[in-house]
Design a protein around this motif. Structure first.
Motif, PDB file in Angstrom:
ATOM      1  N   ASP A 148       3.263   2.263  -5.035  1.00  0.00           N
ATOM      2  CA  ASP A 148       2.728   3.510  -4.486  1.00  0.00           C
ATOM      3  C   ASP A 148       3.766   4.609  -4.426  1.00  0.00           C
ATOM      4  OD1 ASP A 148       0.173   2.735  -3.889  1.00  0.00           O
ATOM      5  OD2 ASP A 148       0.695   1.989  -1.897  1.00  0.00           O
ATOM      6  N   SER A 221      -3.218  -4.274   6.279  1.00  0.00           N
ATOM      7  CA  SER A 221      -2.518  -3.671   5.142  1.00  0.00           C
ATOM      8  C   SER A 221      -1.091  -3.304   5.537  1.00  0.00           C
ATOM      9  CB  SER A 221      -3.270  -2.406   4.715  1.00  0.00           C
ATOM     10  OG  SER A 221      -2.650  -1.836   3.592  1.00  0.00           O
ATOM     11  N   THR A 222      -0.170  -3.533   4.621  1.00  0.00           N
ATOM     12  CA  THR A 222       1.215  -3.129   4.910  1.00  0.00           C
ATOM     13  C   THR A 222       1.872  -2.599   3.639  1.00  0.00           C
ATOM     14  OG1 THR A 222       3.263  -3.842   6.009  1.00  0.00           O
ATOM     15  CG2 THR A 222       2.337  -5.359   4.404  1.00  0.00           C
ATOM     16  N   VAL A 223       3.007  -1.920   3.838  1.00  0.00           N
ATOM     17  CA  VAL A 223       3.734  -1.426   2.667  1.00  0.00           C
ATOM     18  C   VAL A 223       5.196  -1.854   2.782  1.00  0.00           C
ATOM     19  CG1 VAL A 223       4.214   0.893   3.613  1.00  0.00           C
ATOM     20  CG2 VAL A 223       4.087   0.565   1.162  1.00  0.00           C
ATOM     21  N   SER A 231       7.933   1.566  -2.858  1.00  0.00           N
ATOM     22  CA  SER A 231       6.803   1.120  -2.042  1.00  0.00           C
ATOM     23  C   SER A 231       5.823   0.254  -2.815  1.00  0.00           C
ATOM     24  CB  SER A 231       6.022   2.332  -1.534  1.00  0.00           C
ATOM     25  OG  SER A 231       6.818   3.111  -0.705  1.00  0.00           O
ATOM     26  N   ARG A 233       2.112  -1.886  -1.843  1.00  0.00           N
ATOM     27  CA  ARG A 233       1.136  -2.158  -0.769  1.00  0.00           C
ATOM     28  C   ARG A 233       0.371  -3.455  -1.013  1.00  0.00           C
ATOM     29  NH1 ARG A 233      -0.623   0.170   3.375  1.00  0.00           N
ATOM     30  NH2 ARG A 233       0.356   2.168   2.852  1.00  0.00           N
ATOM     31  N   MET A 282      -5.678  -0.160   1.025  1.00  0.00           N
ATOM     32  CA  MET A 282      -5.850  -0.047   2.475  1.00  0.00           C
ATOM     33  C   MET A 282      -7.288  -0.192   2.952  1.00  0.00           C
ATOM     34  SD  MET A 282      -3.978   3.257   3.973  1.00  0.00           S
ATOM     35  CE  MET A 282      -2.275   3.313   4.407  1.00  0.00           C
TER      36      MET A 282
END
Ligand SMILES: Cc1cc2nc3c(=O)[nH]c(=O)nc-3n(C[C@H](O)[C@H](O)[C@H](O)COP(=O)(O)O)c2cc1C
Length: 317
Positions: A148, A221-223, A231, A233, A282
């Motif tokens: 991302d 959801s995490t990054v 990044s 995700r 997400m």
């Protein structure tokens, strides 16, 4: 059948593109979405050049020589020039180019009759690839699964769409017809989706991966890698907790890359949803069943049309 600048450019019924998914998006997935009126993209990440070539041939075997599909060219991948050569030799209908500046690749692709769709994270790069002849631009918000940028899709649509003339495809966090309608109203000419299509019957990802997405909701959801401009995700799990602990305790980018090496393959192929990286976007809460691609596409189309029809009355109710 709809008419937008992307349906016209690519020759498809609906401007809905299944984005490349490393280790996952191969011929069956691309063929299934083409049969349902959209277009799929074969990943090059995680596959050898020979595998990508086989997938190209398989799509044509399943859908005919005029099938519309793309191949993803990842500019950070060591095999990028071989993939670029392959898509030119095979004259695939289009290529999505990401993880760098697509400009030098556009003219050679055009000479081979291949359309170039550049994935861009900023207005500046969008304008630069437009000047070099990109056929369309894909803007991918930080809501998206996988690698991302740092802007949300809403901010990208606000910044980029009025800054370019070429058609724009919106990606990141779109999982239903409301999202597609919103992007079209914002001025996008199409959408690219990944996570929703992971839950198609035709998607070859490990069943445990699909179950993990079905059970996930907004808070899962995490990054990772945000502080290092790297990044990615996916779903929060034992692996991402360990990675984030290292990231925010001062680990170097090399140490972090060593930590994540092999984790995508582990989740996709072995179904290890704890120590593998389950890449996903997400928008997760309402993804709760596996469906045939045809049914997914019919739902997306019907919801989009319903939302767009209702849109005219929203401020008059
Ligand atoms: C599992 C997974 C793997 C991905 N791999 C790639 C990739 O190899 N190349 C790429 O350009 N984008 C990749 N993406 C991004 C998708 O092509 C698409 O833009 C994104 O999924 C859109 O956001 P959404 O997941 O919220 O629908 C990946 C996304 C997912 C979910």
């Amino acid at each position: 059948m709809w008419k937008t600048r992307i349906t016209e450019l690519l020759g498809i019924d609906y401007p809905i593109i299944q984005g490349a998914m490393a280790y996952i998006s191969e011929s069956q997935l691309a063929a299934s979405i083409y049969h349902a009126g959209g277009a799929g993209v074969i990943a090059s990440g995680g596959f050898t050049v020979d595998e990508v070539q086989n997938y190209i041939h398989e799509v044509r075997d399943m859908c005919g020589s005029r099938a519309v599909f793309g191949v993803n060219l990842m500019l950070q991948a060591p095999n990028k020039d071989d993939i670029a050569q392959l898509v030119c030799d095979e004259k695939v209908p289009f290529v999505t180019i990401g993880a760098g500046n697509a400009s030098p690749y556009i003219a050679p692709l055009h000479q081979a009759g291949v359309r170039a769709l550049a994935i861009v994270p900023t207005v500046k790069l969008a304008q630069r690839v437009q000047e070099r002849g990109a056929d369309a631009i894909i803007i991918e918000g930080m809501e998206a699964g996988g690698h991302d940028g740092k802007l949300t899709l809403m901010a990208l649509m606000e910044n980029v769409i009025p800054s370019v003339e070429v058609p724009v495809i919106a990606a990141g966090g779109i999982v239903d017809g409301r999202g597609i309608a919103a992007a079209l109203i914002m001025g996008a000419s199409g959408v690219q989706m990944g996570t929703r299509f992971l839950l198609s019957e035709e998607c070859q990802v490990h069943p445990a991966y699909k179950e993990a997405i079905i059970h996930a909701s907004d808070k899962d959801s995490t990054v990772t890698g945000f502080s290092k401009n790297d990044s990615v995700r996916g779903l929060r799990n034992a692996f991402t907790r360990r990675y984030l602990e290292a990231e925010y305790s001062g680990a170097s980018i090399d140490e972090l890359r060593a930590l994540s090496r092999g984790t995508t393959r582990r989740a996709v192929q072995e179904g290890d949803i704890h120590e593998g990286y389950v890449l996903a976007g997400m928008s997760l809460t309402h993804l709760n069943k596996i469906q045939p691609m045809q049914e997914i596409m019919e739902e997306l189309v019907a919801e989009t049309e319903k939302t767009l029809n209702k849109a005219a009355t929203v401020i008059k109710e």
